[in-house]
Design a protein around this motif. Sequence first.
Motif, short mmCIF file in Angstrom:
data_model
loop_
_atom_site.label_atom_id
_atom_site.label_comp_id
_atom_site.label_asym_id
_atom_site.label_seq_id
_atom_site.Cartn_x
_atom_site.Cartn_y
_atom_site.Cartn_z
N THR A 21 0.83 -1.20 0.00
CA THR A 21 0.00 0.00 0.00
C THR A 21 0.86 1.25 0.00
O THR A 21 0.55 2.24 -0.67
CB THR A 21 -0.93 0.00 1.23
OG1 THR A 21 -1.75 -1.18 1.20
CG2 THR A 21 -1.83 1.23 1.25
N ALA A 24 2.10 1.87 -3.46
CA ALA A 24 1.02 2.40 -4.30
C ALA A 24 0.75 3.86 -3.97
O ALA A 24 0.53 4.67 -4.89
CB ALA A 24 -0.24 1.56 -4.09
N HIS A 27 3.34 5.98 -5.57
CA HIS A 27 3.09 6.12 -7.01
C HIS A 27 1.96 7.13 -7.26
O HIS A 27 2.02 7.91 -8.22
CB HIS A 27 2.72 4.76 -7.60
CG HIS A 27 2.40 4.78 -9.05
ND1 HIS A 27 3.37 4.83 -10.04
CD2 HIS A 27 1.21 4.77 -9.71
CE1 HIS A 27 2.80 4.84 -11.22
NE2 HIS A 27 1.49 4.81 -11.06
N VAL A 43 -5.10 -2.49 -5.09
CA VAL A 43 -3.91 -3.30 -5.35
C VAL A 43 -4.30 -4.76 -5.56
O VAL A 43 -3.84 -5.43 -6.50
CB VAL A 43 -2.89 -3.17 -4.21
CG1 VAL A 43 -1.77 -4.22 -4.35
CG2 VAL A 43 -2.27 -1.78 -4.19
N LEU A 172 0.62 -1.04 -10.62
CA LEU A 172 0.58 0.36 -10.17
C LEU A 172 -0.20 1.24 -11.16
O LEU A 172 -0.94 2.14 -10.73
CB LEU A 172 2.00 0.89 -10.01
CG LEU A 172 2.80 0.32 -8.83
CD1 LEU A 172 4.25 0.79 -8.89
CD2 LEU A 172 2.18 0.74 -7.50
N VAL A 175 -3.87 0.62 -10.55
CA VAL A 175 -4.29 1.27 -9.31
C VAL A 175 -4.47 2.76 -9.53
O VAL A 175 -5.47 3.36 -9.09
CB VAL A 175 -3.29 0.99 -8.18
CG1 VAL A 175 -3.59 1.86 -6.95
CG2 VAL A 175 -3.30 -0.48 -7.78
N SER A 176 -3.52 3.38 -10.22
CA SER A 176 -3.59 4.82 -10.49
C SER A 176 -4.82 5.16 -11.33
O SER A 176 -5.54 6.12 -11.05
CB SER A 176 -2.31 5.27 -11.20
OG SER A 176 -2.38 6.64 -11.53
#
Length: 214
Positions: A21, A24, A27, A43, A172, A175-176
């Motif tokens: 986490t 992430a 990022h 994630v 990543l 997730v973004s």
Amino acid sequence: MLQPDGRLTPATPPAEEPVTTAEAKAHLRVEVDDDDTLIAALVVAARRLVEARLARALVSQAWDLTLDGFPRACTQRPGSWERSWSYYGTLTVPLAPLASVSSITYVDAAGEEQTLDPSGYQVVAGSPGLVVPAYGTSWPATRSRPEAVTIRFTAGYGDAADVPQTLKLAVLLLVSHWYEHREAAIDPLIGNGPVDLPYGVGALLAAESWGHYA
């Protein structure tokens, strides 16, 4: 070679995610803790999507593959149309990279559950992962019934540190994308239709898949 259709069932989930986490959040450039639960869930979802797209496990995890029987091999005599089937077939594990096989159980012709001795088969780790009868042996006969054979195996690269960086980056990027777009997004290049994967993720998965099987 004929392999019965199989069903994959998770047995033991990965002990950790390929990215933390905290990684992430770095990022995403998120410094507060308000969305930690959401980011952690994203994630997990991103990792599962990557695994599903590639038919591959990232961090090591145990699965059960159930089959209606052992794979059979077809042989044909030279100069003859006559064919015969035998239980010498190669079993292909549909989740890569295969690390190990911990057990193979089956229901024999009498309806009793048996555990196949590990000396009776050979495991070829990697991708694709294969399991074949030991030299000079064949798969045992099974009762004609659904899910007569169960293979417990472990697939994955190892710990999170062992997962290729291209796949971590794909996680990543997903997730973004999901963090910024809580609903379906529109591709700005074509102007219509929801985005299936954010730009770059598909290329990363394709590159990793190509390198993995080359």
